[in-house]
Scaffold this motif. Sequence first.
Motif, short mmCIF file in Angstrom:
data_model
loop_
_atom_site.label_atom_id
_atom_site.label_comp_id
_atom_site.label_asym_id
_atom_site.label_seq_id
_atom_site.Cartn_x
_atom_site.Cartn_y
_atom_site.Cartn_z
N ARG A 59 11.07 11.33 -6.89
CA ARG A 59 9.81 10.62 -6.61
C ARG A 59 9.92 9.91 -5.27
N PRO A 60 8.73 9.50 -4.71
CA PRO A 60 8.82 8.72 -3.47
C PRO A 60 9.67 7.47 -3.72
N PHE A 61 10.56 7.21 -2.81
CA PHE A 61 11.47 6.06 -2.94
C PHE A 61 10.70 4.78 -3.22
N VAL A 62 9.58 4.58 -2.51
CA VAL A 62 8.83 3.33 -2.62
C VAL A 62 8.30 3.13 -4.05
N ASP A 63 8.16 4.22 -4.81
CA ASP A 63 7.64 4.10 -6.18
C ASP A 63 8.72 3.76 -7.21
N ALA B 170 3.30 -14.46 -0.36
CA ALA B 170 3.16 -13.13 -0.98
C ALA B 170 4.50 -12.68 -1.58
N ARG B 171 5.59 -12.98 -0.87
CA ARG B 171 6.92 -12.64 -1.43
C ARG B 171 7.16 -13.44 -2.70
N ALA B 172 6.81 -14.73 -2.64
CA ALA B 172 7.02 -15.58 -3.82
C ALA B 172 6.18 -15.08 -4.99
N ALA B 173 4.91 -14.72 -4.72
CA ALA B 173 4.02 -14.26 -5.80
C ALA B 173 4.56 -12.97 -6.43
N SER B 174 5.13 -12.10 -5.60
CA SER B 174 5.61 -10.82 -6.13
C SER B 174 6.71 -11.03 -7.17
N GLY B 175 7.42 -12.14 -7.05
CA GLY B 175 8.51 -12.41 -7.99
C GLY B 175 8.10 -13.19 -9.24
N GLN B 176 6.81 -13.55 -9.33
CA GLN B 176 6.34 -14.35 -10.48
C GLN B 176 6.00 -13.41 -11.63
N SER B 177 7.02 -12.89 -12.30
CA SER B 177 6.75 -11.83 -13.28
C SER B 177 5.94 -12.32 -14.48
N ALA C 43 11.71 -1.83 -7.45
CA ALA C 43 11.03 -2.95 -8.13
C ALA C 43 10.23 -3.74 -7.09
N ASP C 44 8.98 -4.07 -7.46
CA ASP C 44 8.08 -4.67 -6.46
C ASP C 44 8.14 -6.20 -6.46
#
Length: 473
Positions: A249-253, A288-295, A256-257
């Motif tokens: 698959r594409p690496f970016v997919d 945006a980086r912080a939000a991406s980690g707010q699982s 973990a986001d």
Amino acid sequence: MNTRAHIGVTGLAVMGRNLARNLARHGYTVAVHNRTPSRTKALMEEFGHEGTFVPAETARDFVDALQRPRRLMIMVQAGAATDAVIDEFAPLLESGDMIIDGGNAHFADTRRREADLRERGIHFVGAGVSGGEEGALNGPSVMVGGSKEAYAVLGPMFETISAHVDGEACSTHIGSDGAGHFVKMVHNGIEYADMQLIAEAYDLLRQVAQYSPAEIAEIFRTWNKGRLNSYLIEITAEVLSHTDADTGRPFVDVVADAAGQKGTGRWTVQTALDLASPVTTIAQATFARAASGQSALRTAYRPLPGGMHIPKTRSEAERFTSQVEQALYASKVIAYDQGFTMIQDAALTYGWDIDFGAVAGIWRGGCIIRAAFLDRIRTAHKAAPDLVSLLAEPGFAEEITAAQVPWREVVATAARRGVPAPAFAAALSYYDTLRADRLPAALLQGQRDYFGAHTYRRTDRQGAFHTHWAHPD
Ligand code: ATR
């Protein structure tokens, strides 16, 4: 000891080791030292043949190996480790010697250390070294703070080992005390913004225009031939065209986001708040980086409705792609402008005499944000040293004027479609804030006067005014 070293490097983890090798490869005799001697031994065994190294086991041997005035470079972790190493070596030095901190120190720590060591007759030089391990070895961008006298001695060395663009070295004296580390910090803040803007462009091309990662890689490759030409665009295309070997698959997919951060973006935003410097695009990129980690939050929000589906024909997708290029370019100009404004604000606060053209010049090579467009920023600042903003330069003003309608289209499309574009939107809002004839700040002043008698100034008369409001309660 017969050979006296031109410079010593203590702290031989990846960055320190590579800088020591870079210096030695350029003909300098380099004393090398590390708290744990096995790292010194490893460097000698693996790379000792690359140049003239003087390995030292004890602090005393290390200091004694150096020519006077001694040049001692510290490449250890920022914070307590740096203080510990300074405390260890400073008592062994003499007046006129120099300690160079090439780590990622907070500029406030550098100001404190410089003042402290200056009293003891030692030059303390906070040098921001950009470009990661590869840059440290083959040519970094070096942002040097400290005294002019220290730069007169150290400058030729930094200029020899730094990256070069069009024959010019990517190293300069930025200003006194913490100026070098400050500019390095803002460089990293701009890097956060640049990366986030590119990531948002990718996301929009994927979700709105429905392109595959491989197709988007090709779009970035095309953009890289134009005004967006930069290291970050180039590596983005490489990452997007990469296929995961395990899944096909594409690496970016398969990644973990949730984005990590080491803290320099956060420092930039924290410092910007203290200086009242509106670096909104950098702030959004950091958040945006912080939000991406707010699982947990993302799980809670995920079921909520998104935007409208907007199917695009192939030709509409192509038109949208060109709009995204315009939005990316305009937002990028704003992000850099915000960074330069923040450096200007700090220069006023801390009394740094900064040559902004030279700053843009040394960022053209050796560092992560290296880009063709920095040459234009450099030219703009060289032509008008008092340039208040990039948008006050006719060339940039013309480009942003041409880009503003597509830029609005992209931000509006992102909002309608429900694709997050916080950095694009922040950049556009900044543009609209600063170009507005009147801002609702007037209403804020009214509110402040109403509840707190904070007073306001008027447009038609001098002085501070307060209105006796008839409070409803
Ligand atoms: P990198 O990220 O390049 O791996 P770093 O973690 O920033 O490097 O820094 C690690 C370096 O700081 C090492 O050389 C380490 O010495 P050791 O090899 O003995 O661990 C050095 N270091 C960290 N704390 C130190 C301290 N208190 N005194 C002296 N050196 C220290």
